[in-house]
Design a protein around this motif. Sequence first.
Motif, mmCIF file in Angstrom:
data_model
loop_
_atom_site.group_PDB
_atom_site.id
_atom_site.type_symbol
_atom_site.label_atom_id
_atom_site.label_comp_id
_atom_site.label_asym_id
_atom_site.label_seq_id
_atom_site.Cartn_x
_atom_site.Cartn_y
_atom_site.Cartn_z
ATOM 1 N N HIS A 110 0.839 -1.184 0.000
ATOM 2 C CA HIS A 110 0.000 0.000 0.000
ATOM 3 C C HIS A 110 0.878 1.238 0.000
ATOM 4 C CE1 HIS A 110 -3.069 -2.878 1.739
ATOM 5 N NE2 HIS A 110 -3.571 -2.459 0.602
ATOM 6 N N ARG A 158 -19.545 -2.579 -12.337
ATOM 7 C CA ARG A 158 -18.286 -1.915 -12.683
ATOM 8 C C ARG A 158 -17.023 -2.646 -12.258
ATOM 9 N NH1 ARG A 158 -19.393 2.775 -15.606
ATOM 10 N NH2 ARG A 158 -21.296 3.733 -14.831
ATOM 11 N N CYS A 159 -17.048 -3.371 -11.180
ATOM 12 C CA CYS A 159 -15.805 -3.859 -10.572
ATOM 13 C C CYS A 159 -15.627 -5.369 -10.701
ATOM 14 C CB CYS A 159 -15.745 -3.490 -9.090
ATOM 15 S SG CYS A 159 -16.449 -1.873 -8.684
ATOM 16 N N CYS A 162 -12.955 -7.526 -12.803
ATOM 17 C CA CYS A 162 -11.561 -7.637 -12.371
ATOM 18 C C CYS A 162 -11.467 -8.194 -10.949
ATOM 19 C CB CYS A 162 -10.868 -6.285 -12.432
ATOM 20 S SG CYS A 162 -10.664 -5.695 -14.129
ATOM 21 N N HIS A 163 -12.244 -7.612 -10.027
ATOM 22 C CA HIS A 163 -12.065 -7.987 -8.620
ATOM 23 C C HIS A 163 -12.846 -9.246 -8.234
ATOM 24 C CE1 HIS A 163 -9.603 -4.569 -7.372
ATOM 25 N NE2 HIS A 163 -10.328 -3.836 -8.189
ATOM 26 N N PRO A 179 0.116 -5.587 -12.416
ATOM 27 C CA PRO A 179 -0.306 -6.330 -11.221
ATOM 28 C C PRO A 179 -1.762 -6.779 -11.305
ATOM 29 C CG PRO A 179 -0.265 -3.984 -10.782
ATOM 30 C CD PRO A 179 0.346 -4.172 -12.131
ATOM 31 N N GLY A 180 -2.085 -7.871 -10.635
ATOM 32 C CA GLY A 180 -3.441 -8.394 -10.651
ATOM 33 C C GLY A 180 -4.360 -7.569 -9.772
ATOM 34 N N PRO A 181 -5.684 -7.680 -9.998
ATOM 35 C CA PRO A 181 -6.639 -6.956 -9.149
ATOM 36 C C PRO A 181 -6.514 -7.420 -7.700
ATOM 37 C CG PRO A 181 -7.724 -7.984 -11.034
ATOM 38 C CD PRO A 181 -6.341 -8.518 -10.992
ATOM 39 N N PHE A 184 -10.352 -8.216 -1.732
ATOM 40 C CA PHE A 184 -10.820 -7.414 -0.593
ATOM 41 C C PHE A 184 -11.151 -8.298 0.601
ATOM 42 C CE2 PHE A 184 -12.273 -4.964 -4.401
ATOM 43 C CZ PHE A 184 -11.315 -3.970 -4.297
ATOM 44 N N VAL A 198 -9.100 4.173 0.574
ATOM 45 C CA VAL A 198 -9.814 3.424 -0.464
ATOM 46 C C VAL A 198 -10.475 4.405 -1.438
ATOM 47 C CG1 VAL A 198 -11.570 1.665 -0.899
ATOM 48 C CG2 VAL A 198 -10.182 1.541 1.185
ATOM 49 N N ARG A 201 -7.959 5.546 -3.878
ATOM 50 C CA ARG A 201 -7.621 4.512 -4.852
ATOM 51 C C ARG A 201 -8.725 4.325 -5.895
ATOM 52 N NH1 ARG A 201 -3.968 1.165 -5.264
ATOM 53 N NH2 ARG A 201 -4.474 1.874 -7.336
ATOM 54 N N LEU A 209 -1.294 6.266 -8.836
ATOM 55 C CA LEU A 209 -0.034 5.739 -8.327
ATOM 56 C C LEU A 209 1.123 6.169 -9.206
ATOM 57 C CD1 LEU A 209 -1.057 2.017 -7.745
ATOM 58 C CD2 LEU A 209 -0.785 3.762 -5.993
ATOM 59 N N SER A 218 -0.664 -0.465 -13.575
ATOM 60 C CA SER A 218 -1.946 -0.909 -13.022
ATOM 61 C C SER A 218 -3.104 -0.590 -13.969
ATOM 62 C CB SER A 218 -2.192 -0.207 -11.688
ATOM 63 O OG SER A 218 -3.547 -0.354 -11.313
ATOM 64 N N MET A 220 -6.200 -0.553 -12.911
ATOM 65 C CA MET A 220 -7.303 -0.040 -12.102
ATOM 66 C C MET A 220 -7.756 1.316 -12.661
ATOM 67 S SD MET A 220 -9.311 -0.030 -9.440
ATOM 68 C CE MET A 220 -10.130 1.209 -8.433
ATOM 69 N N PRO A 221 -9.030 1.403 -13.106
ATOM 70 C CA PRO A 221 -9.492 2.656 -13.717
ATOM 71 C C PRO A 221 -9.630 3.778 -12.685
ATOM 72 C CG PRO A 221 -10.950 0.797 -14.251
ATOM 73 C CD PRO A 221 -10.054 0.349 -13.139
ATOM 74 N N TRP A 223 -12.105 6.127 -11.315
ATOM 75 C CA TRP A 223 -13.562 6.103 -11.397
ATOM 76 C C TRP A 223 -14.213 7.469 -11.299
ATOM 77 C CZ3 TRP A 223 -15.924 2.203 -13.506
ATOM 78 C CH2 TRP A 223 -15.260 0.965 -13.526
HETATM 79 C C1 HEC Z 1 -9.915 -3.318 -15.353
HETATM 80 C C2 HEC Z 1 -9.826 -3.995 -14.099
HETATM 81 C C3 HEC Z 1 -10.344 -3.311 -12.834
HETATM 82 C C4 HEC Z 1 -11.612 -2.823 -12.605
HETATM 83 C C5 HEC Z 1 -12.805 -2.813 -13.555
HETATM 84 C C6 HEC Z 1 -11.596 -2.345 -11.240
HETATM 85 N N1 HEC Z 1 -10.350 -2.529 -10.692
HETATM 86 FE FE1 HEC Z 1 -9.777 -2.036 -8.801
HETATM 87 N N2 HEC Z 1 -7.876 -2.670 -9.182
HETATM 88 C C7 HEC Z 1 -7.478 -3.262 -10.340
HETATM 89 C C8 HEC Z 1 -6.073 -3.629 -10.224
HETATM 90 C C9 HEC Z 1 -5.264 -4.287 -11.307
HETATM 91 C C10 HEC Z 1 -5.664 -3.231 -8.938
HETATM 92 C C11 HEC Z 1 -4.267 -3.449 -8.331
HETATM 93 C C12 HEC Z 1 -3.295 -2.401 -8.783
HETATM 94 C C13 HEC Z 1 -3.495 -1.095 -8.077
HETATM 95 O O1 HEC Z 1 -3.442 -1.065 -6.845
HETATM 96 O O2 HEC Z 1 -3.717 -0.079 -8.774
HETATM 97 C C14 HEC Z 1 -6.810 -2.616 -8.312
HETATM 98 C C15 HEC Z 1 -6.807 -2.064 -7.038
HETATM 99 C C16 HEC Z 1 -7.914 -1.569 -6.395
HETATM 100 C C17 HEC Z 1 -7.921 -1.012 -5.063
HETATM 101 C C18 HEC Z 1 -6.696 -0.821 -4.161
HETATM 102 C C19 HEC Z 1 -6.760 -1.817 -3.029
HETATM 103 C C20 HEC Z 1 -5.565 -1.806 -2.136
HETATM 104 O O3 HEC Z 1 -5.566 -2.663 -1.225
HETATM 105 O O4 HEC Z 1 -4.638 -1.013 -2.319
HETATM 106 C C21 HEC Z 1 -9.212 -0.673 -4.768
HETATM 107 C C22 HEC Z 1 -9.737 -0.070 -3.472
HETATM 108 C C23 HEC Z 1 -10.016 -1.008 -5.930
HETATM 109 N N3 HEC Z 1 -9.194 -1.552 -6.902
HETATM 110 C C24 HEC Z 1 -11.400 -0.818 -6.017
HETATM 111 C C25 HEC Z 1 -12.139 -0.990 -7.189
HETATM 112 C C26 HEC Z 1 -13.550 -0.652 -7.305
HETATM 113 C C27 HEC Z 1 -14.423 -0.147 -6.169
HETATM 114 C C28 HEC Z 1 -13.904 -0.894 -8.590
HETATM 115 C C29 HEC Z 1 -15.258 -0.654 -9.255
HETATM 116 C C30 HEC Z 1 -15.857 0.658 -9.110
HETATM 117 C C31 HEC Z 1 -12.719 -1.405 -9.287
HETATM 118 N N4 HEC Z 1 -11.671 -1.452 -8.397
HETATM 119 C C32 HEC Z 1 -12.684 -1.783 -10.620
HETATM 120 C C33 HEC Z 1 -8.243 -3.493 -11.461
HETATM 121 C C34 HEC Z 1 -9.571 -3.123 -11.631
#
Ligand code: HEC
Length: 252
Positions: A110, A158-159, A162-163, A179-181, A184, A198, A201, A209, A218, A220-221, A223
């Motif tokens: 983190h 939305r999530c 990946c998650h 990195p992988g999603p 939680f 959170v 993020r 990041l 990463s 992660m979109p 949002w």
């Molecule tokens: C396209 C794939 C994708 C989608 C869709 C996505 N995520 Fe992610 N997310 C990731 C990835 C890959 C990471 C790990 C890399 C990073 O930390 O950026 C991540 C990391 C996170 C983290 C950081 C957690 C931590 O412990 O640091 C949070 C919180 C999160 N996502 C929430 C969400 C939420 C809420 C949504 C929907 C609104 C969402 N994500 C949609 C790919 C995705």
Amino acid sequence: MSRPMKFILTIAGFYALLKASGLLAGAQLPSSVVAMYMIFAVLTSLMVLTSSQDGARELAASFIGLFSDTRSLKTRVTVIVIMPVMAYYLISAAVTRDVSGIGQASGVMHPGPPLTISAYGKEFDLASVENPFRALERTDRARFEAFVKDGETIYFKRCVHCHGAKLDGAGQFAAFLNPGPVSFRGSDTIAQLQESYVFWRVVKGGRGLGARGAKSTSAMPAWEEELSEDDVWKTIMFLYDFTGNRPRAWKK
Ligand code: HEC
């Protein structure tokens, strides 16, 4: 050329071919695929080699000769030196792969959040911002649960890809992301975080990041472009509620 020598050359040639095809395609074949093909190549060659009496005898003789015939001392020493070196190389390659696998499954890093972020046309001081709906958990249970339900709907729209449907980071795109999603679940993930972290993020995603060097790849979109501020907070409430986690409280 002796049959055992042909056998060794065939295997080496096949390995070179696999590696070369990877280079030509611009992407290496995964090592597990290479290993699988190599096992088939070795087995098939052994079958061809031992399909005739002569071949089988020659193979056995060359092995026996290696350890009994004094003339092949040089060969013997070479084999005895090369085998452990190869074993060491194979094992260390496997171990390195394993360690990186474990890193993705658990130990999520983190990175430190910025002090403030600007989103939705205002500044958020991450050291003090709180989930505006969190208090409802004590004051208005029905409304709280309705918001968690909203968060669930958003999450599964939305999530989830990946998650994952179990919030374990194993969505259908997970295999393609590095990195992988993040998962939680468990007490070592979002339970260690304040909700403001959170929020940062979710709102700023992997791009947030970027400036900090780590994880610039990463997926992660961010949002803030798709979800309203309220929707982000509701989704965060769902993440905690579903996994039975409590957000980390500010030290008073
Ligand atoms: C396209 C794939 C994708 C989608 C869709 C996505 N995520 Fe992610 N997310 C990731 C990835 C890959 C990471 C790990 C890399 C990073 O930390 O950026 C991540 C990391 C996170 C983290 C950081 C957690 C931590 O412990 O640091 C949070 C919180 C999160 N996502 C929430 C969400 C939420 C809420 C949504 C929907 C609104 C969402 N994500 C949609 C790919 C995705």
